[in-house]
Design a protein around this motif. Structure first.
Motif, PDB file in Angstrom:
ATOM      1  N   THR A 142      59.891 -39.172 -41.826  1.00  0.00           N
ATOM      2  CA  THR A 142      59.165 -38.453 -42.881  1.00  0.00           C
ATOM      3  C   THR A 142      57.687 -38.323 -42.542  1.00  0.00           C
ATOM      4  O   THR A 142      57.088 -37.245 -42.683  1.00  0.00           O
ATOM      5  CB  THR A 142      59.327 -39.186 -44.232  1.00  0.00           C
ATOM      6  OG1 THR A 142      60.717 -39.260 -44.557  1.00  0.00           O
ATOM      7  CG2 THR A 142      58.583 -38.467 -45.341  1.00  0.00           C
ATOM      8  N   VAL A 143      57.092 -39.428 -42.084  1.00  0.00           N
ATOM      9  CA  VAL A 143      55.666 -39.406 -41.721  1.00  0.00           C
ATOM     10  C   VAL A 143      55.445 -38.628 -40.431  1.00  0.00           C
ATOM     11  O   VAL A 143      54.529 -37.802 -40.333  1.00  0.00           O
ATOM     12  CB  VAL A 143      55.128 -40.849 -41.572  1.00  0.00           C
ATOM     13  CG1 VAL A 143      53.709 -40.838 -40.988  1.00  0.00           C
ATOM     14  CG2 VAL A 143      55.130 -41.559 -42.922  1.00  0.00           C
ATOM     15  N   GLY A 144      56.289 -38.867 -39.442  1.00  0.00           N
ATOM     16  CA  GLY A 144      56.105 -38.252 -38.124  1.00  0.00           C
ATOM     17  C   GLY A 144      56.234 -36.746 -38.118  1.00  0.00           C
ATOM     18  O   GLY A 144      55.636 -36.050 -37.291  1.00  0.00           O
ATOM     19  N   HIS A 159      50.210 -36.338 -36.406  1.00  0.00           N
ATOM     20  CA  HIS A 159      50.643 -36.519 -37.791  1.00  0.00           C
ATOM     21  C   HIS A 159      50.345 -37.923 -38.316  1.00  0.00           C
ATOM     22  O   HIS A 159      50.477 -38.171 -39.522  1.00  0.00           O
ATOM     23  CB  HIS A 159      52.147 -36.236 -37.921  1.00  0.00           C
ATOM     24  CG  HIS A 159      52.511 -34.818 -37.650  1.00  0.00           C
ATOM     25  ND1 HIS A 159      53.800 -34.420 -37.307  1.00  0.00           N
ATOM     26  CD2 HIS A 159      51.768 -33.678 -37.661  1.00  0.00           C
ATOM     27  CE1 HIS A 159      53.815 -33.117 -37.125  1.00  0.00           C
ATOM     28  NE2 HIS A 159      52.605 -32.641 -37.326  1.00  0.00           N
ATOM     29  N   TYR A 160      49.959 -38.825 -37.422  1.00  0.00           N
ATOM     30  CA  TYR A 160      49.643 -40.196 -37.836  1.00  0.00           C
ATOM     31  C   TYR A 160      48.148 -40.407 -38.016  1.00  0.00           C
ATOM     32  O   TYR A 160      47.704 -41.538 -38.211  1.00  0.00           O
ATOM     33  CB  TYR A 160      50.197 -41.193 -36.810  1.00  0.00           C
ATOM     34  CG  TYR A 160      51.702 -41.183 -36.709  1.00  0.00           C
ATOM     35  CD1 TYR A 160      52.487 -41.952 -37.557  1.00  0.00           C
ATOM     36  CD2 TYR A 160      52.348 -40.391 -35.761  1.00  0.00           C
ATOM     37  CE1 TYR A 160      53.872 -41.929 -37.470  1.00  0.00           C
ATOM     38  CE2 TYR A 160      53.741 -40.373 -35.666  1.00  0.00           C
ATOM     39  CZ  TYR A 160      54.487 -41.137 -36.532  1.00  0.00           C
ATOM     40  OH  TYR A 160      55.862 -41.107 -36.446  1.00  0.00           O
ATOM     41  N   THR A 161      47.378 -39.335 -37.937  1.00  0.00           N
ATOM     42  CA  THR A 161      45.930 -39.428 -38.126  1.00  0.00           C
ATOM     43  C   THR A 161      45.473 -38.448 -39.206  1.00  0.00           C
ATOM     44  O   THR A 161      45.974 -37.311 -39.261  1.00  0.00           O
ATOM     45  CB  THR A 161      45.194 -39.109 -36.806  1.00  0.00           C
ATOM     46  OG1 THR A 161      45.602 -37.815 -36.336  1.00  0.00           O
ATOM     47  CG2 THR A 161      45.498 -40.141 -35.749  1.00  0.00           C
ATOM     48  N   ASN A 201      60.052 -32.875 -33.707  1.00  0.00           N
ATOM     49  CA  ASN A 201      58.972 -32.440 -34.588  1.00  0.00           C
ATOM     50  C   ASN A 201      57.973 -33.548 -34.910  1.00  0.00           C
ATOM     51  O   ASN A 201      57.014 -33.315 -35.652  1.00  0.00           O
ATOM     52  CB  ASN A 201      59.553 -31.899 -35.901  1.00  0.00           C
ATOM     53  CG  ASN A 201      60.393 -30.658 -35.691  1.00  0.00           C
ATOM     54  OD1 ASN A 201      60.002 -29.758 -34.951  1.00  0.00           O
ATOM     55  ND2 ASN A 201      61.552 -30.601 -36.330  1.00  0.00           N
ATOM     56  N   MET A 202      58.210 -34.730 -34.363  1.00  0.00           N
ATOM     57  CA  MET A 202      57.285 -35.846 -34.599  1.00  0.00           C
ATOM     58  C   MET A 202      56.136 -35.766 -33.604  1.00  0.00           C
ATOM     59  O   MET A 202      56.357 -35.686 -32.408  1.00  0.00           O
ATOM     60  CB  MET A 202      58.028 -37.188 -34.491  1.00  0.00           C
ATOM     61  CG  MET A 202      59.052 -37.400 -35.603  1.00  0.00           C
ATOM     62  SD  MET A 202      60.126 -38.856 -35.391  1.00  0.00           S
ATOM     63  CE  MET A 202      58.946 -40.181 -35.578  1.00  0.00           C
ATOM     64  N   GLY A 239      49.849 -41.838 -47.039  1.00  0.00           N
ATOM     65  CA  GLY A 239      49.817 -41.200 -45.740  1.00  0.00           C
ATOM     66  C   GLY A 239      50.574 -42.029 -44.712  1.00  0.00           C
ATOM     67  O   GLY A 239      51.476 -42.804 -45.058  1.00  0.00           O
ATOM     68  N   PRO A 240      50.220 -41.943 -43.434  1.00  0.00           N
ATOM     69  CA  PRO A 240      50.904 -42.719 -42.391  1.00  0.00           C
ATOM     70  C   PRO A 240      50.850 -44.227 -42.634  1.00  0.00           C
ATOM     71  O   PRO A 240      51.730 -44.962 -42.193  1.00  0.00           O
ATOM     72  CB  PRO A 240      50.143 -42.335 -41.126  1.00  0.00           C
ATOM     73  CG  PRO A 240      49.585 -40.986 -41.416  1.00  0.00           C
ATOM     74  CD  PRO A 240      49.236 -41.004 -42.873  1.00  0.00           C
ATOM     75  N   ALA A 241      49.831 -44.702 -43.366  1.00  0.00           N
ATOM     76  CA  ALA A 241      49.710 -46.139 -43.634  1.00  0.00           C
ATOM     77  C   ALA A 241      50.849 -46.653 -44.502  1.00  0.00           C
ATOM     78  O   ALA A 241      51.046 -47.864 -44.615  1.00  0.00           O
ATOM     79  CB  ALA A 241      48.366 -46.431 -44.305  1.00  0.00           C
ATOM     80  N   SER A 242      51.613 -45.745 -45.113  1.00  0.00           N
ATOM     81  CA  SER A 242      52.776 -46.183 -45.895  1.00  0.00           C
ATOM     82  C   SER A 242      53.775 -46.939 -45.023  1.00  0.00           C
ATOM     83  O   SER A 242      54.564 -47.741 -45.532  1.00  0.00           O
ATOM     84  CB  SER A 242      53.467 -44.980 -46.547  1.00  0.00           C
ATOM     85  OG  SER A 242      53.976 -44.087 -45.569  1.00  0.00           O
TER      86      SER A 242
END
Length: 419
Positions: free
Chosen positions: A242-244, A177-179, A172-173, A41-44
């Motif tokens: 990618t994460v955002g 998306h980080y939670t 689009n970020m 996930g975002p922790a990557s």
């Protein structure tokens, strides 16, 4: 020695930077950010941050050795100086026999990006991959001066597209998306880190071209530092996008970049993403085909590989026989893949162990050969430990280097006076 039997010194600093970037910034930037995000996930992003910090020691350990001991044998030459000719020859064979599989895998990955973006079939993918491999071999026949110039243009295009992808992703970020930031726990960050390591292997490849550097120290140390910064920034920005945007959930983890670019640009975005995949992987093929052909040439020059591999082109002074050997191997690997006997996943795993063992050998050589430099020894130890941690994850692929050792043993038995 007759100059017709020597490789020309034609690689300047800009070409060296481009070759380093293209060797490292390979197919990994296309698929790994999505796969890592899927795992952690975002922790990557924490794993990416750690690897970006580690990238400079990994790069400099090879750069310092290339500057001090420039030779077409590259890592094989370093290991020979540190641990003897037999150890160096085995490392050389590991690298030489990794590229015949690794280069077709890179070509199929890049071609797959194009076919996925445009909805084309598997036969088109194989055809595109074959063209990419042919281009890589032809450019290497003409010479590294041409290859280096081509790489400069390709790398500029790759950098432009990846930066554009990040800018297109910005609207689009979203912070949501980080939670949750760590949905799969701390262990997932370690798992993501193991995958990310493959993105930063490649510094050893250009060491095999060091004999052709016009200024080995400047190209290998300054050049590798510049390349490490470029690669680290591009990887992190791609991962952040990618994460955002959560493109790894919407577009598929293995083609997340296609989704990022095609969302705002439609079919044109798909074309751009597909061409980016082809450019990135063709650049990788050029760098690795050049490196492997030089290894074959260097091994044959010292009697540790069939003598015909030492034959150079009269016109271009390039190792055409070794390049021809790679061409035959590429045809065989693509044919096996086309028959459906093995999957791309299996092909990807095969050269993993040999690439890591090559890097381990180079780092171990750095520990011994760079004793006059505390910095050199320290970064060699860091690189060695980091690489050794990853090696157990190769699993069954360790059988491939065992097979190579057996083949080397059979050859050396027939050539007792050459080894």
């Amino acid at each position: 020695m007759n100059t017709s039997s020597q490789l020309k010194k034609t690689i300047g600093m800009p070409q060296a930077v481009a070759l380093y970037v293209s060797a490292v910034l390979g197919s990994g930037v296309l698929i790994v950010p999505g796969l890592a995000a899927e795992l952690a996930g975002p922790a990557s992003l924490l794993a990416w941050g750690g690897m970006v910090l580690l990238i400079l020691p990994l790069a400099l350990s090879m750069g310092l050795l290339s500057a001090r001991y420039p030779d077409a044998g590259g890592v094989s030459h370093f290991v020979t100086l540190a641990f003897g000719q037999r150890a160096g020859t085995i490392i050389g064979w590991f690298f030489l026999m990794s590229v015949p599989i690794g280069a077709p895998v890179a070509a199929l990955t890049g071609a797959g990006y194009m076919t996925a973006a445009l909805g084309l079939g598997e036969h088109i993918r194989i055809l595109i991959a074959a063209i990419m491999l042919a281009i890589g071999l032809i450019i290497n026949i003409v010479g590294m001066q041409v290859a280096g110039k081509v790489q400069i243009g390709v790398v500029i295009a790759i950098v432009a597209v990846l930066v554009m992808a990040f800018l297109l992703a910005l609207p689009n970020m979203d912070s949501i998306h980080y939670t949750p930031f760590m949905p799969h726990g701390w262990v997932s960050i370690g798992q993501a880190g193991a995958i990310l390591f493959w993105c930063f292997i490649g510094w050893e490849a250009v060491s095999h071209l060091s004999e052709e550097f016009t200024d080995p120290r400047k190209a290998a140390i300054t050049g590798v530092t510049i390349a490490a910064i470029i690669v680290g920034v591009l990887y992190f920005l791609t991962a952040l996008a990618t994460v955002g945007t959560q493109s790894y959930l919407h577009g598929g983890a293995d083609v997340s970049l296609v989704w990022i670019i095609s969302q705002p640009l439609g079919i044109w975005g798909a074309w751009i993403a597909g061409l980016t995949g082809i450019f990135i992987c063709t650049a990788t093929v050029i760098a690795y085909a050049g490196a492997a052909s030089r290894v074959g040439y260097a091994l044959a020059r010292q009697g540790a590989a069939p003598r015909w591999m030492a034959h150079l082109s009269n016109r271009f002074h390039t190792p055409v026989a070794a390049i021809g050997f790679l061409g035959i191997c590429f045809i065989l690997v693509l044919s096996v893949y086309a028959s459906g006997i093995v999957s791309l996943t299996t092909l990807i795993q095969l050269p993993n162990a040999t690439f890591i063992l090559t890097y381990l050998g180079g780092c171990a050589a750095g520990i011994r050969l760079l004793k006059g430099s505390r910095t050199g020894v320290t970064i060699s130890w860091i690189s060695f430990v980091a690489t050794a941690i990853v090696f157990p994850f190769t699993g069954w692929a360790v059988l491939y280097p065992v097979l190579i050792i057996i083949l080397y043993g059979l050859f050396s038995r027939k050539q007792p006076s050459k080894i």
